[in-house]
Design a protein around this motif. Structure first.
Motif, mmCIF file in Angstrom:
data_model
loop_
_atom_site.group_PDB
_atom_site.id
_atom_site.type_symbol
_atom_site.label_atom_id
_atom_site.label_comp_id
_atom_site.label_asym_id
_atom_site.label_seq_id
_atom_site.Cartn_x
_atom_site.Cartn_y
_atom_site.Cartn_z
ATOM 1 N N GLU A 49 0.830 -1.204 0.000
ATOM 2 C CA GLU A 49 0.000 0.000 0.000
ATOM 3 C C GLU A 49 0.868 1.259 0.000
ATOM 4 O OE1 GLU A 49 -0.513 -2.661 1.983
ATOM 5 O OE2 GLU A 49 -2.429 -3.349 1.211
ATOM 6 N N ASP A 50 1.964 1.245 0.772
ATOM 7 C CA ASP A 50 2.893 2.381 0.791
ATOM 8 C C ASP A 50 3.488 2.615 -0.594
ATOM 9 O OD1 ASP A 50 2.599 2.709 3.595
ATOM 10 O OD2 ASP A 50 4.323 1.392 4.002
ATOM 11 N N ILE A 51 3.907 1.539 -1.242
ATOM 12 C CA ILE A 51 4.530 1.646 -2.565
ATOM 13 C C ILE A 51 3.511 2.168 -3.578
ATOM 14 C CG2 ILE A 51 5.618 0.374 -4.462
ATOM 15 C CD1 ILE A 51 6.594 -1.637 -2.232
ATOM 16 N N ALA A 52 2.316 1.590 -3.569
ATOM 17 C CA ALA A 52 1.277 2.019 -4.508
ATOM 18 C C ALA A 52 0.941 3.491 -4.290
ATOM 19 C CB ALA A 52 0.037 1.147 -4.351
ATOM 20 N N ARG A 53 0.745 3.881 -3.045
ATOM 21 C CA ARG A 53 0.426 5.272 -2.740
ATOM 22 C C ARG A 53 1.553 6.194 -3.200
ATOM 23 N NH1 ARG A 53 0.674 5.165 2.458
ATOM 24 N NH2 ARG A 53 -1.177 3.880 2.649
ATOM 25 N N GLY A 54 2.784 5.829 -2.924
ATOM 26 C CA GLY A 54 3.942 6.637 -3.314
ATOM 27 C C GLY A 54 4.088 6.760 -4.815
ATOM 28 N N ALA A 55 3.671 5.721 -5.542
ATOM 29 C CA ALA A 55 3.768 5.725 -6.999
ATOM 30 C C ALA A 55 2.528 6.327 -7.649
ATOM 31 C CB ALA A 55 3.980 4.300 -7.521
ATOM 32 N N GLY A 56 1.503 6.630 -6.838
ATOM 33 C CA GLY A 56 0.282 7.212 -7.378
ATOM 34 C C GLY A 56 -0.569 6.230 -8.156
ATOM 35 N N ILE A 57 -0.507 4.958 -7.746
ATOM 36 C CA ILE A 57 -1.295 3.914 -8.400
ATOM 37 C C ILE A 57 -2.116 3.188 -7.347
ATOM 38 C CG2 ILE A 57 0.326 3.608 -10.312
ATOM 39 C CD1 ILE A 57 1.395 1.104 -8.853
ATOM 40 N N SER A 58 -3.052 2.372 -7.795
ATOM 41 C CA SER A 58 -3.840 1.586 -6.856
ATOM 42 C C SER A 58 -3.102 0.299 -6.498
ATOM 43 C CB SER A 58 -5.199 1.243 -7.463
ATOM 44 O OG SER A 58 -5.041 0.323 -8.523
ATOM 45 N N ARG A 59 -3.541 -0.302 -5.396
ATOM 46 C CA ARG A 59 -2.972 -1.580 -4.978
ATOM 47 C C ARG A 59 -3.195 -2.639 -6.063
ATOM 48 N NH1 ARG A 59 -4.198 -6.162 -1.851
ATOM 49 N NH2 ARG A 59 -2.655 -6.593 -0.254
ATOM 50 N N SER A 60 -4.370 -2.626 -6.690
ATOM 51 C CA SER A 60 -4.652 -3.618 -7.732
ATOM 52 C C SER A 60 -3.762 -3.411 -8.956
ATOM 53 C CB SER A 60 -6.132 -3.613 -8.123
ATOM 54 O OG SER A 60 -6.511 -2.369 -8.636
ATOM 55 N N THR A 61 -3.461 -2.156 -9.298
ATOM 56 C CA THR A 61 -2.535 -1.895 -10.407
ATOM 57 C C THR A 61 -1.152 -2.430 -10.060
ATOM 58 O OG1 THR A 61 -3.768 0.035 -11.160
ATOM 59 C CG2 THR A 61 -1.448 -0.099 -11.824
ATOM 60 N N PHE A 62 -0.728 -2.235 -8.816
ATOM 61 C CA PHE A 62 0.561 -2.777 -8.381
ATOM 62 C C PHE A 62 0.603 -4.279 -8.651
ATOM 63 C CE2 PHE A 62 3.272 -4.974 -5.440
ATOM 64 C CZ PHE A 62 4.449 -4.235 -5.450
#
Length: 92
Positions: A49-62
């Motif tokens: 969740e931290d990585i997705a948020r930092g990258a500006g993407i959703s968890r599902s996109t990750f």
């Protein structure tokens, strides 16, 4: 959002839908975000969740691009292996 973060819905070289960008640029950008977070917070303390948020993407996109937070570290591994195989086969 941190500098250099990805944003969904925007077309630029860091997004997967940008003309000519390909998935490699997207995956590398997300990997860069992950590595910065790992350095700042530590690997164990950094969540998907931290990585997705930092990258500006959703968890599902990750998870469409990576199997796990461990996998993101080796974002370009498959491409590098393919390049090495081509080189070693004489195809340079």
């Amino acid at each position: 959002m941190e500098k250099g973060a990805l944003r969904t819905g925007h077309t630029n070289a860091a997004t997967p839908n940008a003309p000519g960008s390909g998935q490699t640029g997207f995956r590398s950008a997300v990997a860069g975000t992950a590595v910065r977070l790992y350095a700042a917070k530590g690997f164990e303390a950094t969540s998907v969740e931290d990585i997705a948020r930092g990258a500006g993407i959703s968890r599902s996109t990750f998870f469409r691009h990576f199997r796990s937070k461990e996998d993101v570290v080796f974002a370009d591994h498959d491409e590098l292996v393919e390049q090495a195989e081509t080189f070693l086969a004489g195809g340079r």
